[in-house]
Scaffold this motif. Sequence first.
Motif: not given
Length: 766
Positions: A584-590, A736-740, A747-754
């Motif tokens: 997003l503008p200004g490096g403010a998120g995805s 993937n939400q860490k790269d510029p 950080f990257d968003y993840g969900l771990v297995g049971e």
Amino acid sequence: MRFTILSLAGLAFVGSAVAEGTLDEIVVTAQRRVERLQDVPLAITALSGGDLAEHGVRQAGDITASIPNMLLNSPYGPEAQPTFTLRGVTTQDYSQNQSSPIAMYVDEVYKPVGAVQALQVYDLDRVEVLRGPQGTLYGKNATGGAVSFYSKNPSLSDGDGYVTAGFGNYSAYSLNAAAGGPVVDDVLGVRAAILYEKRDGWVHSVVPGVEPLNGVDALAGRLTFLYRPSDSLTATLKLSMSRSGGTPYGAHALNNDPAATGFNGTIGWFDNGAKYAVHKDIRDDNATLKIDWQVSAHATLTSVTGFDYGRWYEKSDDGGLPITVRLDDPNTYFSSTNDFSEELRLASHDTGAFGWLAGLYFGRESTHATLQYHFFDGYDLGYFFLPDGTSLYGFDEYNDFDQIKESKAVFLNTTFEVVPTVTLHAGVRFTKDQVAIRNLYALEGGPAVPPVGFTPDGLTTSYWTQTIGALPATYTHYQTGVAAQGPTLSRDEDNTNVSFKAGADWKPTDGVLAYLNFSQGYRGAAFNGQAANAPAEANFAAPEKLNSYEIGLKTDFWNRRGEFNVALFHYDYRNQQFLDAFTLPGGAGSGFHTINAPKSRVDGAEFEFRAKATDDLEIRSALGLLHSKYVELTLHAGSRVCCTGNQLIQAPDYSASLGVDWRFARLAAGDLRLLVDGNLYAKQYFDAFNTERLAQGAYGLANARVSFQSTAKRGFGAGVWIKNIADRRYLAYGLNQKDPDTGALGFDYGLVGEPRTYGVDLTYRF
């Protein structure tokens, strides 16, 4: 031995019967249906209700372990919106208005969106998975396949029922019960089933006082009426409800960069930093009416009518870090949907060399969706300013819209027996899809002062300005509340498609079937449910199409005590619908665009083996092989040309399963059994960039169950089970939400297995 029963809706002309009568008669009927399954020239895997119970299948996604080249994509955790991947065909668009290229059915009714897909798997007769494009046989067209769940019907000749109580770790307990039988012998039967399950979550927050995430609090019930006034007419009415609560999914922050997030600590694999746990609310009410009427000696008319009302509310701390600065929270997801479908099929039987099935399909879904994101609410980014010059904190997004979809189709499937050993197949489908987006508006803004407290309502009042509507955004008018501040936007998209299927099968000898198929898959246009920043984002991705070439072999051996099936396939995949993340503008998120991947290619093979080695030992195994690549794909509106030659998302080079069912003791009261099964998966990626830090390496899972079952039709049973014996740690989903250029969140968003789970269950059958 448990027998698989085939009654794939679109293959009605193959033949059907109701499994009623004595236990021996039911077994004989089941054996005949297995033979029919082996005679069907399609890649189909079916799991009986007994198999599902023995393997502890509870949610729709649990079936993937038994199907070659099938995985599960669960961006909202194990309870909601199970998105299947078959042979590399999937969607990574987690918007609540999107359908999947793998169609889901329950009792032959299509379930289009996540709000009606979070069903509890209970009192099932079987599950059938069709691998490959679907369109000329039944229901809704699908690019990659279909997953069909069939609940049990009442018997018209004998009453039966059971009660199962279960207990396990994470304070789990459950009750599953069903009973049914004839009200009027051979004419009217009724069956009722109910499930209640509660379990604490297994993702623990390091913030004191927060409930564990991924909790379960589920209640479901179903009432079925079967009416057969004559041999030529049968009507089945099913009324069901489900309520799924418990704590939401537990987001796990991967690859944390302390310089960006401000968090220097460590968090365990099964832990996260959620600052609150608001219970989710997912519910579905359904009515299904199926009528089979033999209108003549050679034709049967089938009508399947379905209605669903679904609702889904979930609020989550998607940042998953125990810091006062809100990087990615609180995020809110809500949708409600009213879905209606009607299908008419006319199928031939006993017509000699020529057989046919003709059908009409109409589906209408009306979905209301909203979402709200909060990025960097503790930072003064200098992006939004009130008219008095006050700078707002963070970058918050909100959108709200109605989506109305109508799909109309006519389809025809034919068979012609050239000689007793050779049969030709041909099918065609015409589809018209209409999508209307109404009342769309979007807002952006942020709080005037940094948020206070850890609770989901700890934000100070946010100020919003409308960014999408009939007027261009001015960024000068701000107000509190998320109501539309001006006119709203409408969008419309209409598409038509003609898809074909052709093939042939050859039976050189009894127990051997070879087939060759060409089929086309189609999936209608998809609207960007993440549109929030500008009117240009309120766009449609074009329909996707797939050409499939498949050759297969099905064999029976050892007097039908064994089966060996092989399928080889090649996919030309065009315009795969794709959710592209950008910063997003200004490096403010995805932010997100909905686009198409112009060209992809998948080559693969599947092997299935089952053998009743002895009267006491059964072995089952499956192997899936894939070689997939993007031939052409450009992301971020051309700013990053990608990803020629990269592997498709969740398309590992191999996946394998092995199961052994051993009756190791025969007692006077019953049998003792040991079931051991496991799965092995190759490395897989969660984004088209094939980001290595976010990839899941090869891993395996193993499970076991020891059970006692009375040999009498009525009696007791008990089992002790364990899943993920080695407590294997693996990633179930990643974003993937860490790269510029994908969010720059640090950080990257993840969900771990049971993790490892275990328990006992006690059953009484009557």
